[in-house]
Design an enzyme around this catalytic site. Sequence first.
Site, PDB file in Angstrom:
ATOM      1  N   LYS A 167       0.823  -1.217   0.000  1.00 57.86           N
ATOM      2  CA  LYS A 167       0.000   0.000   0.000  1.00 57.86           C
ATOM      3  C   LYS A 167       0.864   1.277   0.000  1.00 57.86           C
ATOM      4  CE  LYS A 167      -3.945  -2.225   2.313  1.00 57.86           C
ATOM      5  NZ  LYS A 167      -4.965  -2.115   3.382  1.00 57.86           N
ATOM      6  N   TYR A 180     -12.046  -1.684  -3.542  1.00 56.73           N
ATOM      7  CA  TYR A 180     -12.560  -1.891  -2.179  1.00 56.73           C
ATOM      8  C   TYR A 180     -14.084  -1.707  -2.109  1.00 56.73           C
ATOM      9  CZ  TYR A 180      -8.027  -2.423   0.166  1.00 56.73           C
ATOM     10  OH  TYR A 180      -6.808  -2.890   0.608  1.00 56.73           O
ATOM     11  N   PHE A 184     -15.352   3.960   7.116  1.00 56.57           N
ATOM     12  CA  PHE A 184     -13.983   4.338   6.732  1.00 56.57           C
ATOM     13  C   PHE A 184     -13.738   4.298   5.222  1.00 56.57           C
ATOM     14  CE2 PHE A 184     -13.952  -0.196   7.940  1.00 56.57           C
ATOM     15  CZ  PHE A 184     -13.495  -0.776   6.763  1.00 56.57           C
ATOM     16  N   ARG A 236      -2.113 -14.287   4.770  1.00 61.88           N
ATOM     17  CA  ARG A 236      -2.741 -13.492   5.832  1.00 61.88           C
ATOM     18  C   ARG A 236      -2.008 -13.711   7.165  1.00 61.88           C
ATOM     19  NH1 ARG A 236      -7.011 -10.686   3.895  1.00 61.88           N
ATOM     20  NH2 ARG A 236      -7.702 -10.153   5.967  1.00 61.88           N
ATOM     21  N   THR A 259      -5.326  -6.927  10.737  1.00 63.46           N
ATOM     22  CA  THR A 259      -5.606  -5.643  10.073  1.00 63.46           C
ATOM     23  C   THR A 259      -5.046  -4.468  10.872  1.00 63.46           C
ATOM     24  OG1 THR A 259      -7.670  -6.645   9.277  1.00 63.46           O
ATOM     25  CG2 THR A 259      -7.470  -4.248   9.076  1.00 63.46           C
ATOM     26  N   ARG A 271       2.702  -6.444   8.959  1.00 73.16           N
ATOM     27  CA  ARG A 271       2.009  -5.267   9.510  1.00 73.16           C
ATOM     28  C   ARG A 271       2.603  -4.842  10.843  1.00 73.16           C
ATOM     29  NH1 ARG A 271      -3.983  -7.083   7.411  1.00 73.16           N
ATOM     30  NH2 ARG A 271      -4.080  -5.741   5.578  1.00 73.16           N
ATOM     31  N   ASN A 319      -2.032   0.343   6.652  1.00 72.34           N
ATOM     32  CA  ASN A 319      -1.484  -0.903   7.202  1.00 72.34           C
ATOM     33  C   ASN A 319      -0.627  -1.702   6.228  1.00 72.34           C
ATOM     34  OD1 ASN A 319      -3.568  -1.754   5.650  1.00 72.34           O
ATOM     35  ND2 ASN A 319      -4.690  -2.825   7.252  1.00 72.34           N
ATOM     36  N   HIS A 326      -2.021  -5.387   1.511  1.00 70.87           N
ATOM     37  CA  HIS A 326      -3.332  -6.012   1.330  1.00 70.87           C
ATOM     38  C   HIS A 326      -3.127  -7.469   0.955  1.00 70.87           C
ATOM     39  CE1 HIS A 326      -7.210  -7.096  -0.380  1.00 70.87           C
ATOM     40  NE2 HIS A 326      -6.558  -7.508  -1.455  1.00 70.87           N
ATOM     41  N   GLU A 359      -9.148 -10.135  -8.021  1.00 68.61           N
ATOM     42  CA  GLU A 359      -8.182  -9.049  -7.814  1.00 68.61           C
ATOM     43  C   GLU A 359      -6.993  -9.172  -8.770  1.00 68.61           C
ATOM     44  OE1 GLU A 359      -9.545  -8.422  -3.174  1.00 68.61           O
ATOM     45  OE2 GLU A 359      -7.534  -9.216  -3.562  1.00 68.61           O
TER      46      GLU A 359
HETATM   47  P1  ATP Z   1      -7.020  -5.811   3.281  1.00 65.89           P
HETATM   48  O1  ATP Z   1      -8.343  -6.147   2.607  1.00 65.89           O
HETATM   49  O2  ATP Z   1      -6.495  -4.438   2.890  1.00 65.89           O
HETATM   50  O3  ATP Z   1      -6.012  -6.908   3.114  1.00 65.89           O
HETATM   51  P2  ATP Z   1      -8.026  -6.728   5.776  1.00 65.89           P
HETATM   52  O4  ATP Z   1      -8.644  -7.827   4.972  1.00 65.89           O
HETATM   53  O5  ATP Z   1      -7.091  -7.116   6.875  1.00 65.89           O
HETATM   54  O6  ATP Z   1      -7.253  -5.723   4.841  1.00 65.89           O
HETATM   55  P3  ATP Z   1     -10.582  -5.399   5.751  1.00 65.89           P
HETATM   56  O7  ATP Z   1     -11.593  -5.586   6.805  1.00 65.89           O
HETATM   57  O8  ATP Z   1     -10.774  -6.071   4.420  1.00 65.89           O
HETATM   58  O9  ATP Z   1      -9.157  -5.796   6.378  1.00 65.89           O
HETATM   59  O10 ATP Z   1     -10.412  -3.844   5.537  1.00 65.89           O
HETATM   60  C1  ATP Z   1      -9.830  -3.344   4.333  1.00 65.89           C
HETATM   61  C2  ATP Z   1      -8.953  -2.171   4.657  1.00 65.89           C
HETATM   62  O11 ATP Z   1      -9.756  -1.103   5.114  1.00 65.89           O
HETATM   63  C3  ATP Z   1      -7.946  -2.394   5.790  1.00 65.89           C
HETATM   64  O12 ATP Z   1      -6.772  -3.058   5.390  1.00 65.89           O
HETATM   65  C4  ATP Z   1      -7.670  -0.985   6.212  1.00 65.89           C
HETATM   66  O13 ATP Z   1      -6.745  -0.353   5.311  1.00 65.89           O
HETATM   67  C5  ATP Z   1      -9.035  -0.337   6.073  1.00 65.89           C
HETATM   68  N1  ATP Z   1      -9.758  -0.380   7.350  1.00 65.89           N
HETATM   69  C6  ATP Z   1     -10.331  -1.460   7.925  1.00 65.89           C
HETATM   70  N2  ATP Z   1     -10.898  -1.155   9.106  1.00 65.89           N
HETATM   71  C7  ATP Z   1     -10.648   0.162   9.281  1.00 65.89           C
HETATM   72  C8  ATP Z   1     -10.969   1.098  10.314  1.00 65.89           C
HETATM   73  N3  ATP Z   1     -11.640   0.727  11.406  1.00 65.89           N
HETATM   74  N4  ATP Z   1     -10.541   2.371  10.148  1.00 65.89           N
HETATM   75  C9  ATP Z   1      -9.870   2.761   9.042  1.00 65.89           C
HETATM   76  N5  ATP Z   1      -9.543   1.938   8.033  1.00 65.89           N
HETATM   77  C10 ATP Z   1      -9.916   0.656   8.160  1.00 65.89           C
HETATM   78 MG    MG Z   2      -9.805  -7.490   3.246  1.00 66.21          MG
END
Ligand code: ATP
Ligand code: MG
Length: 131
Positions: A3, A43, A51, A79, A85, A96, A106, A109, A120
């Site tokens: 990212k 997304y 968010f 993962r 996350t 992370r 973070n 992805h 994707e």
């Molecule tokens: P990713 O899909 O990016 O791999 P993830 O699967 O661990 O991450 P998701 O729940 O899919 O988490 O959320 C997607 C992304 O949205 C997160 O990686 C983060 O960048 C952002 N995000 C998630 N929760 C929050 C939050 N509470 N506040 C701000 N940003 C958030």
């Molecule tokens: Mg995700």
Amino acid sequence: MIKPDATQKGYSGAILDQIIKAGFSVKAMKWTRLTKEQAGLFYEVHKERPFYGELVDFMSSGPIVAAILEKENAVADFRKLIGATNPAQAEDGTIRKLYAASVGENAVHGSDSDENAAIEGDFFFSKLERF
Ligand code: ATP
Ligand code: MG
């Protein structure tokens, strides 16, 4: 995907090194930057989350590294390698934990299923870009 926070801090090389040492092989890779519209599409599943706007702004704020990675059990193992996350909850040694600043910014992805990994991968790469 690496990212924009991590690419801008110069962590791309260290993150890729950790991914390759963990046994993933690269099938496709590119350095690019998402427009707001593209980040919004990527997304889209989070469209209703509070968010979402912040996430789209952040994901289009700088360059990213997109990659298709291959390994047995790739989704679960990746993962595990990237960690939770929220980096504050990520295990020691995870990408992370090492490189992410916050739950929003973070560093990486990872796809959450084989099906979404295929979607994707198609988002970023044509057939001619995969080896
Ligand atoms: P990713 O899909 O990016 O791999 P993830 O699967 O661990 O991450 P998701 O729940 O899919 O988490 O959320 C997607 C992304 O949205 C997160 O990686 C983060 O960048 C952002 N995000 C998630 N929760 C929050 C939050 N509470 N506040 C701000 N940003 C958030
Ligand atoms: Mg995700």
